[in-house]
Design a protein around this motif. Structure first.
Motif, PDB file in Angstrom:
ATOM      1  N   GLY A 230      25.171  49.731 -92.715  1.00 31.00           N
ATOM      2  CA  GLY A 230      24.118  50.420 -93.451  1.00 31.00           C
ATOM      3  C   GLY A 230      22.735  49.802 -93.328  1.00 31.00           C
ATOM      4  N   TRP A 231      22.635  48.603 -92.745  1.00 31.53           N
ATOM      5  CA  TRP A 231      21.343  47.923 -92.691  1.00 31.53           C
ATOM      6  C   TRP A 231      20.338  48.668 -91.803  1.00 31.53           C
ATOM      7  CZ3 TRP A 231      18.535  44.743 -95.363  1.00 31.53           C
ATOM      8  CH2 TRP A 231      17.482  44.034 -94.792  1.00 31.53           C
TER       9      TRP A 231
ATOM     10  N   TYR B 166      25.503  44.953 -89.387  1.00 29.94           N
ATOM     11  CA  TYR B 166      25.603  44.911 -90.844  1.00 29.94           C
ATOM     12  C   TYR B 166      25.671  46.354 -91.356  1.00 29.94           C
ATOM     13  CZ  TYR B 166      24.202  39.960 -90.758  1.00 29.94           C
ATOM     14  OH  TYR B 166      24.150  38.603 -90.541  1.00 29.94           O
TER      15      TYR B 166
ATOM     16  N   TYR C  50      28.955  41.149-100.929  1.00 33.96           N
ATOM     17  CA  TYR C  50      28.911  42.439-101.632  1.00 33.96           C
ATOM     18  C   TYR C  50      29.110  43.648-100.728  1.00 33.96           C
ATOM     19  CZ  TYR C  50      26.930  39.201-104.996  1.00 33.96           C
ATOM     20  OH  TYR C  50      26.743  38.126-105.828  1.00 33.96           O
ATOM     21  N   GLN C  51      29.127  43.439 -99.403  1.00 30.00           N
ATOM     22  CA  GLN C  51      29.370  44.518 -98.451  1.00 30.00           C
ATOM     23  C   GLN C  51      28.503  45.752 -98.722  1.00 30.00           C
ATOM     24  OE1 GLN C  51      32.509  43.128-100.013  1.00 30.00           O
ATOM     25  NE2 GLN C  51      32.014  41.568 -98.483  1.00 30.00           N
ATOM     26  N   GLN C  52      27.248  45.522 -99.069  1.00 33.50           N
ATOM     27  CA  GLN C  52      26.316  46.620 -99.270  1.00 33.50           C
ATOM     28  C   GLN C  52      24.900  46.161 -98.959  1.00 33.50           C
ATOM     29  OE1 GLN C  52      27.064  47.495-103.424  1.00 33.50           O
ATOM     30  NE2 GLN C  52      25.340  46.246-104.094  1.00 33.50           N
ATOM     31  N   VAL C  53      24.011  47.123 -98.788  1.00 36.27           N
ATOM     32  CA  VAL C  53      22.638  46.818 -98.414  1.00 36.27           C
ATOM     33  C   VAL C  53      21.830  46.382 -99.631  1.00 36.27           C
ATOM     34  CG1 VAL C  53      20.482  47.785 -97.520  1.00 36.27           C
ATOM     35  CG2 VAL C  53      22.669  48.428 -96.481  1.00 36.27           C
TER      36      VAL C  53
ATOM     37  N   SER D 297      19.164  51.857 -93.514  1.00 31.57           N
ATOM     38  CA  SER D 297      18.255  51.620 -94.638  1.00 31.57           C
ATOM     39  C   SER D 297      16.876  51.194 -94.152  1.00 31.57           C
ATOM     40  CB  SER D 297      18.830  50.558 -95.574  1.00 31.57           C
ATOM     41  OG  SER D 297      19.994  51.028 -96.205  1.00 31.57           O
TER      42      SER D 297
ATOM     43  N   ASN E   6      15.539  52.768-107.699  1.00 29.45           N
ATOM     44  CA  ASN E   6      16.402  51.592-107.887  1.00 29.45           C
ATOM     45  C   ASN E   6      16.277  50.989-109.282  1.00 29.45           C
ATOM     46  OD1 ASN E   6      17.518  50.863-104.995  1.00 29.45           O
ATOM     47  ND2 ASN E   6      15.383  51.529-104.733  1.00 29.45           N
TER      48      ASN E   6
ATOM     49  N   GLU F 142      18.803  40.166-105.967  1.00 31.34           N
ATOM     50  CA  GLU F 142      19.318  40.089-104.599  1.00 31.34           C
ATOM     51  C   GLU F 142      19.400  38.664-104.064  1.00 31.34           C
ATOM     52  OE1 GLU F 142      17.360  42.923-102.036  1.00 31.34           O
ATOM     53  OE2 GLU F 142      17.498  44.522-103.532  1.00 31.34           O
TER      54      GLU F 142
ATOM     55  N   PHE G 213      25.552  40.281 -97.609  1.00 26.57           N
ATOM     56  CA  PHE G 213      26.503  41.218 -97.005  1.00 26.57           C
ATOM     57  C   PHE G 213      27.930  40.688 -97.087  1.00 26.57           C
ATOM     58  CE2 PHE G 213      23.036  43.614 -95.001  1.00 26.57           C
ATOM     59  CZ  PHE G 213      23.554  44.907 -95.078  1.00 26.57           C
TER      60      PHE G 213
END
Length: 507
Positions: free
Chosen positions: A476-477, A474, A397-400, A480, A504, A336, A394
């Motif tokens: 989904g942040w 953001y 990758y536009q994801q959490v 999550s 994960n 990450e 973000f």
């Protein structure tokens, strides 16, 4: 029997490439403001190493700025001190002892400022090093003609002015100034303060020209954990083994970095000790090294300290001995943080290599780095160190990032505290109460006592003055973080971490 030069003519002389007589007769090339363990464990280490290899060939005059303590231990031991280097390097345990012979003498600025100024007349003097804490590089009202000036910049200006006048403005007598205080652009800030003080004192234009053009103020970055003294029982046992007493003995980790920023080839020539150790890096731009340290070392600490402490770990090495937590912090860094910070010349390979060094440092069995100390000013650290990482992740990758989400949720839970008297706050864990030393502790205490967890998350994420933006935006942040916080509240950190690693896992 105290450590002394006579020992280097005996059983410890095999450490030296030059004879003790040659080493101790080297000219004084460096003036160092500060006697602290960071200076003795990092720049003085590199200078000593170079001297022993016959490269830099210069010793250090140390200026003790405080009035307390005197220079007795340095005088008694003729400037010598033992440096114990302990840690993990590429998976192997390192436990090394060296005798540092780089310091020629120590002068107290409070009691003998004229002796410091006399060093300005030395034609061999080339370098000034400092570590006067972050407060040291500040502009205060000062008199550079005082005995001595109050501030470090005032002392430095007084020294440089003495040198200018003694050598009649000879540009070849300018110095390389390398502050090691832990502030960004330390060299530029110090130079600006010294120039301002010179203007305030109405110093002549010829000196102002010499100050700006004959001297070089370098931005630097230093990175090495130097706890200083060993525990008393270990200290006594080691001295008994070595056969001498040493009041100045210090311990450091293996890793060391001294990054120095300059575009001048002459500076590289003056700082010739850089060729003796890859830990000394001289570059036109040291931003990349600062970014690696701030994001991978400091950032991973901040994303994990709350989770580690609530998990029951007291020290970093203890957490790294547990496979699950070691795996978590490794994933956080390599899956990450690394993908979020690469670019502008910083490659994945470079970032992962640095991450491996950080993991070695975390595993150091000789350091007791307390997690609770890392939580000091938790919110400010989370904002400065980690919000740029989160924002970059973000954007790319536009994801959490799931490890960051768990780390942030643990931060929120750690900050669940109550007033404990004297405007202080404390949290509660299965292992007892703990202090919450954070400027936002009162805000968190009120929020936890008045808001449901889901609304608390929304409120904290919306503190744009903390984070620089509304983190609720953001995608989904918030969901999550809410999910992980609920699990931490219901199941506890141990179970949550175990299930996180299963959910994960990388196929």
């Amino acid at each position: 029997m105290y450590l002394s030069r006579s020992l280097l003519r005996g059983p410890y002389g095999d450490q030296l490439k030059a004879s003790p007589e040659e080493l101790f007769s080297l000219p004084e090339k460096v003036l160092q403001f500060g006697t602290g363990v960071l200076l003795r464990g990092l720049p003085d280490f590199y200078i000593d190493k170079a001297n022993k290899q016959g490269v830099f060939n210069g010793r250090i005059v140390v200026v003790k700025s405080t009035s307390s303590g005197g220079a007795d231990a340095f005088d008694r031991q003729q400037g010598l001190y033992t440096h114990v280097i302990r840690g993990i390097d590429k998976g192997e345990v390192v436990d090394e002892v060296i005798i540092n012979a780089s310091i020629s003498r120590v002068i107290s600025a409070a009691s003998d400022w004229n002796a410091v100024l006399e060093c300005a007349t030395n034609p061999d003097m080339q370098v000034i090093i400092s570590n006067t804490t972050e407060v040291g590089i500040t502009l205060v009202e000062d008199n550079i003609h005082a005995d001595p000036p109050v501030s470090f910049p005032g002392k430095l200006l007084s020294f440089l002015y003495k040198r200018f006048r003694h050598f009649n403005g000879d540009r070849e007598r300018g110095l390389v100034i390398v502050p090691t205080e832990l502030i960004t652009d330390n060299g530029k800030k110090l130079e600006a303060i010294v120039l301002e003080l010179a203007h305030q004192h109405g110093l002549e234009s010829a000196f102002m020209d010499w100050l700006e053009n004959a001297n070089t103020f370098c931005n630097t970055l230093v990175d090495r954990i130097v706890p200083g003294k060993l525990p008393e029982d270990e200290h006594q046992a080691l001295c008994k083994k070595l056969g001498y007493e040493d009041e100045l003995l210090i311990m450091s980790e293996v890793y060391g970095l001294w990054a120095i920023e300059t575009t001048r080839e002459k500076v590289r020539e003056v700082l010739s000790f850089h060729v003796c150790d890859e830990g000394v890096v001289i570059l036109p731009d040291i931003h990349m090294h600062r970014e690696l340290k701030l994001r991978l070392l400091n950032g991973s600490h901040t994303f994990t300290c709350g989770l580690a402490y609530l998990h029951g770990f007291k020290t970093v090495k203890e957490a790294m001995q547990e496979d699950r937590f070691s795996e978590f912090i490794t994933r956080l860094m390599k899956q990450e943080i690394v993908p979020a910070i690469i670019g502008d010349g910083l490659t994945t390979g470079m970032a992962e290599e640095f991450a491996d060094k950080v993991l070695d440092r975390y595993r150091n069995p000789f350091l007791d780095h307390q997690w609770i100390n890392i939580t000091l000013q938790y919110t400010g650290k989370m904002a400065m160190r980690n919000m740029p990482i989160l924002r970059s992740y973000f954007n790319r990758y536009q994801q959490v990032p799931p490890a960051m989400a768990l780390g942030f949720a643990a931060y929120l839970l750690f900050m669940k505290g109550q007033p404990s008297g004297d405007h202080r706050y404390a949290g509660s864990s299965d292992w007892g109460p703990y202090p919450i030393n954070d400027e936002q502790a009162a805000f968190f205490s009120t929020s936890w006592s008045t808001l449901a967890p889901e609304l608390l998350v929304k409120t904290i994420l919306g503190q744009t003055e903390w984070w620089g933006s509304d983190l609720n935006e953001y995608p989904g942040w918030a969901h999550s973080v809410n999910h992980q916080l609920a699990r931490l509240l219901n199941d506890g950190p141990r179970k949550v971490l175990r299930e996180y690693l299963i959910e994960n896992s990388v196929a």
